[in-house]
Design a protein around this motif. Structure first.
Motif, PDB file in Angstrom:
ATOM      1  N   LEU A 199      -0.423  15.874  -1.287  1.00  0.00           N
ATOM      2  CA  LEU A 199      -1.182  16.338  -2.081  1.00  0.00           C
ATOM      3  C   LEU A 199      -1.996  17.529  -1.520  1.00  0.00           C
ATOM      4  N   GLY A 200      -2.481  18.582  -1.973  1.00  0.00           N
ATOM      5  CA  GLY A 200      -3.288  19.703  -1.423  1.00  0.00           C
ATOM      6  C   GLY A 200      -2.834  21.084  -2.093  1.00  0.00           C
TER       7      GLY A 200
ATOM      8  N   PHE B 197      -9.126  17.068   1.238  1.00  0.00           N
ATOM      9  CA  PHE B 197      -9.316  15.565   1.073  1.00  0.00           C
ATOM     10  C   PHE B 197     -10.105  15.310  -0.035  1.00  0.00           C
ATOM     11  N   GLY B 198     -11.031  15.891  -0.519  1.00  0.00           N
ATOM     12  CA  GLY B 198     -11.814  15.730  -1.619  1.00  0.00           C
ATOM     13  C   GLY B 198     -10.796  15.672  -2.906  1.00  0.00           C
ATOM     14  N   LYS B 199     -10.245  16.722  -2.977  1.00  0.00           N
ATOM     15  CA  LYS B 199      -9.003  16.956  -4.191  1.00  0.00           C
ATOM     16  C   LYS B 199      -8.242  15.662  -4.137  1.00  0.00           C
TER      17      LYS B 199
ATOM     18  N   LYS C 198       0.879  -1.251  -0.051  1.00  0.00           N
ATOM     19  CA  LYS C 198      -0.050   0.185   0.059  1.00  0.00           C
ATOM     20  C   LYS C 198       0.781   1.398  -0.038  1.00  0.00           C
ATOM     21  N   GLU C 199       0.605   2.282  -0.959  1.00  0.00           N
ATOM     22  CA  GLU C 199       1.639   3.296  -0.996  1.00  0.00           C
ATOM     23  C   GLU C 199       0.722   4.560  -0.342  1.00  0.00           C
ATOM     24  N   VAL C 200       1.468   5.317   0.604  1.00  0.00           N
ATOM     25  CA  VAL C 200       1.109   6.318   1.421  1.00  0.00           C
ATOM     26  C   VAL C 200       1.240   7.648   0.679  1.00  0.00           C
ATOM     27  N   PHE C 201      -0.069   8.461   0.664  1.00  0.00           N
ATOM     28  CA  PHE C 201       0.004   9.880   0.201  1.00  0.00           C
ATOM     29  C   PHE C 201      -0.478  10.835   1.349  1.00  0.00           C
ATOM     30  N   GLY C 202      -0.014  11.749   1.683  1.00  0.00           N
ATOM     31  CA  GLY C 202      -0.210  12.729   2.673  1.00  0.00           C
ATOM     32  C   GLY C 202      -1.140  13.985   2.163  1.00  0.00           C
ATOM     33  N   VAL C 203      -2.260  14.113   2.848  1.00  0.00           N
ATOM     34  CA  VAL C 203      -2.956  15.376   2.550  1.00  0.00           C
ATOM     35  C   VAL C 203      -2.368  16.460   3.385  1.00  0.00           C
TER      36      VAL C 203
END
Length: 203
Positions: free
Chosen positions: A51-52, A77-79, A28-33
């Motif tokens: 991201l954001g 979060f939605g983006k 599982k790859e992790v992305f940060g908001v």
């Protein structure tokens, strides 16, 4: 389509070590908001990208590992969810959503309702798990222990929702956002849910 899971780490309260270990399994790859990326890094977790709109981080630390998402008509979060959908992730698990203001809390549920894609979204709380159920699913089956409580909420109006395997079932019933689905109970077998709107199952 390949089955791919992404972890989306939000800028809320820091998850417990037990929750992190349970969710962050291999592959599982992790992305940060936004600031969630730095919380993940502080926990020793590798982050693919932040991201954001970068209003709560020092973007200079993330050059080459960031994706600026400027749309102000939807939350970070939605983006971020939409970004991962475009990258063809088929399941998104979310950490770091606990805490914050009431509008932040409601904003999370609003995103689950406004994302039209059928991507699977799972929110991991310290003592609960929330499953987003989309009308395009044939049905959703999840095992619930005998007597264990769960709740179902319609985030968009449902004219036809069927629930089986629970103490209190539904048979082609209507359901809107209300307390009707609060505090149901499992019977020691899998419950099955099919709806023509977007609902969430909280266990």
């Amino acid at each position: 389509m390949r089955y791919m899971t992404a972890i989306l780490w939000c800028n809320g309260e820091i998850p417990s070590d037990d929750l992190i270990k349970r969710v962050l399994t291999e592959g599982k790859e992790v992305f940060g908001v936004d600031g969630g990326a730095e919380i993940a890094i502080s926990a020793g977790i590798k982050v693919q990208k932040v991201l954001g709109d970068f209003d709560s981080i020092n973007i200079d630390k993330w050059r080459g590992e960031s994706e600026y998402l400027p749309d102000q008509n939807i939350s970070d979060f939605g983006k971020s969810i939409k970004y991962l959908i475009k990258k063809e992730y088929t399941e998104i698990e979310v950490l770091g959503i606990e805490g914050g203001s009431p509008e932040h809390f409601l904003g999370v549920w609003a995103v689950l309702a406004e994302i039209e894609d059928s991507v699977k979204i799972i929110l991991h709380h310290e003592k609960r798990t929330t499953y987003r159920i989309h009308p395009d699913y044939d049905d959703t089956e999840i095992f619930v222990e005998d007597g264990k409580e769960f709740s179902i909420f319609a985030l968009t109006p449902c004219n036809n929702i069927t629930l089986t395997g629970a103490k209190w079932n539904m048979d082609n019933e209507k359901l809107s956002l209300s307390s009707k689905g609060l505090h149901n109970q499992g019977t020691g077998k899998s419950i099955s849910i099919k709806a023509d709107g977007i609902v969430v199952l909280i266990i």
